[in-house]
Design an enzyme around this catalytic site. Structure first.
Site, PDB file in Angstrom:
ATOM      1  CG  HIS A  42      41.334  46.695  50.795  1.00 10.75           C
ATOM      2  ND1 HIS A  42      41.338  47.161  52.129  1.00 10.75           N
ATOM      3  CD2 HIS A  42      40.367  47.372  50.083  1.00 10.75           C
ATOM      4  CE1 HIS A  42      40.474  48.428  52.013  1.00 10.75           C
ATOM      5  NE2 HIS A  42      40.063  48.413  50.977  1.00 10.75           N
TER       6      HIS A  42
ATOM      7  CG  ASP B  83      39.333  40.944  51.815  1.00  8.95           C
ATOM      8  OD1 ASP B  83      38.341  41.044  51.742  1.00  8.95           O
ATOM      9  OD2 ASP B  83      40.061  42.048  51.793  1.00  8.95           O
TER      10      ASP B  83
ATOM     11  CD  GLN C  74      35.733  44.310  45.843  1.00  7.21           C
ATOM     12  OE1 GLN C  74      34.759  44.190  44.725  1.00  7.21           O
ATOM     13  NE2 GLN C  74      35.949  45.509  46.074  1.00  7.21           N
TER      14      GLN C  74
ATOM     15  CE  LYS D  84      34.215  46.461  49.461  1.00  7.75           C
ATOM     16  NZ  LYS D  84      34.245  47.786  49.222  1.00  7.75           N
TER      17      LYS D  84
ATOM     18  CB  CYS E 277      42.015  51.002  50.310  1.00  7.98           C
ATOM     19  SG  CYS E 277      41.203  52.298  50.821  1.00  7.98           S
TER      20      CYS E 277
END
Lengths: 408, 149
Positions: free
Chosen positions: A124, A201, A204, A227, A365
């Protein structure tokens, strides 16, 4: 489908109550942000109505109560990702700020002229641009792990990418644009062989699969509350204690200091050292409520159910020769990124919206991913546990409208 | 649903499927790039303007959604034979009609009126205006990329 009563779960989410809206909503944009259950909304509401006060400051009982709830939220996060100590958890605005914090503080002090930073092609933008800014400032170089045409990391040459100049590996746990689940545990092991710390990261991954930072042995792990069924504007940076102790502060201000004078300012202990200013108290409390909500259902059950949804969607997709999947990794989260017979993703998005189906369209993104597949944009449906087979049927019914409009 | 038919009228779908003037003009003397960062739509516009300030030829290339491709296709048809002054005056009226809810124009937009369907879709207005911003940039010969942002 699994034994849990997934149908009734929609009732926990006021926004999904279709009796309240003109036309039914089928929300399939969960990778962008998830909807909020009443359990989260009520917790935030309760804080503002009953014990709104600043934290770590007052002796009055409201402030004590707010501080207990705020620090209690940190403990909930610790338990959720199995960190050793609450000292390893910094509250931030979200994944983006967490990565910027590491790039600025850790990177700023450790990464020098000629050093190398490894990222992947599927990142991302939030896990690319902070490193580019740092590389620009420091005179460092960015090396990119390529992806293959299934949208998986091509790790054939991965061990050889490390050198004594490599200072950090930054990689996503699950790709937002492709759904690919990356083999981060193996990658972390490899990086550590070269004494290179790793930042994951996890934006998700957190809402969909069990994350254990001790088992992964990652050095940094970043994620967002919104999220994971919590509010926007709140997220977490996990970092190993020794790293945080050695890192300089990210921002200066109140809360992050022990003593200030014009001759000498002494910084607070971690995690407060990295939390300058009044934090997002309601956000932290709401995020913890979201994580508790996930715990009550159980991440194993969630992962199984969402995988069943993905399998069903893939089955339905196979009946649509016009639909071409972008991202066909063997290990994949419940994200369906696709092209539709030359129809631009934004046209698909508008037509689906008219049918009450909300999906994301665009570059997600992740422009380097779009470049890899030679497309300007994809349409992306992403599923959460409150989605059902009926929602997926609605998606494909709406795609029939695309065919109709464009006379395919 | 009726809004959707309004947006994707047959003319739009046809222009998207086989855009007019979809070519690079070798003898163009005005040229600009347009980019819509939100959608990733990219457009290159080529114009040939003669000594009397009349646009004698127009062409475009690029990728984009049906609305932006149809808009560029219809626009390049429209531009041919117009003077720069005519086009600028038209653009102001047309842009207002596309973007402002209250704009009431007495101008006859002709074939271009099919683009007005985007008014009901605020998220898509920029798709329709990209070609027009690029055209403005080409005429002013700013030499930099026109953006919808």
């Amino acid at each position: 489908m699994s034994s849990f009563n997934w149908q009734s779960i929609k009732n926990d989410f006021p926004i999904l109550d279709n009796s309240r809206r003109e036309k039914p909503l089928v929300y399939l944009d969960n990778a962008a942000t998830t909807q909020k259950p009443l359990a989260v909304i009520d917790k935030v509401d309760e804080y503002y109505k009953n014990y709104n006060a600043n934290v770590h400051r007052g002796v009055h009982s409201l402030s004590v109560k707010a501080t207990d709830a705020y620090e209690g939220a940190r403990e909930t996060v610790r338990d959720f990702i199995n960190a050793r100590s609450v000292r390893e958890l910094i509250f931030v605005r979200g994944t983006t700020e967490a990565i910027n914090l590491v790039a600025s503080s850790y990177g700023g002090s450790k990464i020098k002229q000629g050093d190398e930073i490894i990222v992947s092609e599927m990142e991302h933008h939030s896990n690319i641009v902070p490193w580019q800014l740092l590389a620009e400032r420091a005179g460092a170089k960015i090396k990119v792990i390529p992806i293959n045409d299934h949208g998986e990391l091509d790790l054939n040459n991965f061990p050889a990418m490390f050198s004594d100049k490599t200072k950090i590996l930054a990689v996503g746990h699950i790709s937002n644009a492709l759904g690919t689940i990356n083999p981060i545990k193996d990658m972390i092991k490899e990086a550590h062989k070269h004494n290179v710390p790793v930042i994951i990261d996890g934006a998700q991954a957190i809402p969909h699969s069990k994350v254990d930072v001790q088992d992964l042995d990652c050095d940094f792990y970043a994620f967002s509350g919104h999220k994971a069924y919590g509010p926007t504007g709140i997220g977490v940076l996990y970092a190993k204690e020794a790293l945080l102790e050695a890192m300089p502060p990210y921002q200066g201000g109140g809360e992050m200091i022990l003593r200030v004078s014009f001759d000498d300012t002494q910084f607070n202990d971690i995690p407060a050292k990295f939390e300058a200013g009044t934090p997002n108290i309601a956000g932290a409390i709401g995020m913890a409520a979201g994580l508790e909500y996930i715990n009550n259902i159980g991440l194993d059950a969630i992962a199984t159910y969402e995988h069943e949804l993905l399998e069903y969607a893939l089955e339905r997709a196979a009946d649509h020769p016009q639909l071409k999947l972008v991202g066909t990794a063997k290990h994949k989260a419940s994200i369906l990124s696709f092209l539709y017979d030359g129809v631009h993703a934004h046209d698909i998005g508008t037509i689906l919206d008219c049918e009450g189906v909300a999906i994301r369209t665009g570059h997600h993104c992740a422009m380097p991913v779009m470049d890899h597949f030679g497309v300007p944009a994809t349409a992306r449906a992403s599923f959460a546990f409150y989605n059902s087979r009926a929602d997926i049927d609605a998606l494909f019914k709406a795609l029939d409208r695309v065919k109709e409009v464009f006379k395919l | 649903m009726s809004d959707l038919r309004e947006l994707y009228q047959q003319v739009i779908v046809d222009h998207n499927n086989s855009p007019h003037n979809f070519c690079e003009l070798q003898d163009a003397n005005r040229h600009a790039h347009g980019y819509n960062p939100l959608c990733g739509d990219k457009l290159s516009l080529y114009l040939t303007v003669n000594d009397d300030d009349i646009i004698t030829d127009a062409g475009f290339q690029g990728t984009g959604c049906a609305i932006s491709v149809a808009s560029a296709s219809l626009m390049t048809d429209f531009l041919k034979g117009k003077t720069i002054a005519d086009v600028k005056a038209f653009f102001d009226e047309f842009h207002a009609a596309l973007t402002s809810e209250h704009a009431k124009s007495h101008m006859d937009f002709g074939k271009l009126a099919v683009l007005l369907g985007v008014k009901e879709f605020p998220a898509r207005v920029k798709c329709a205006t990209l070609a027009w911003h690029t055209m403005q940039s080409a005429l002013e010969n700013k030499g930099r990329e026109a953006s919808t942002e």
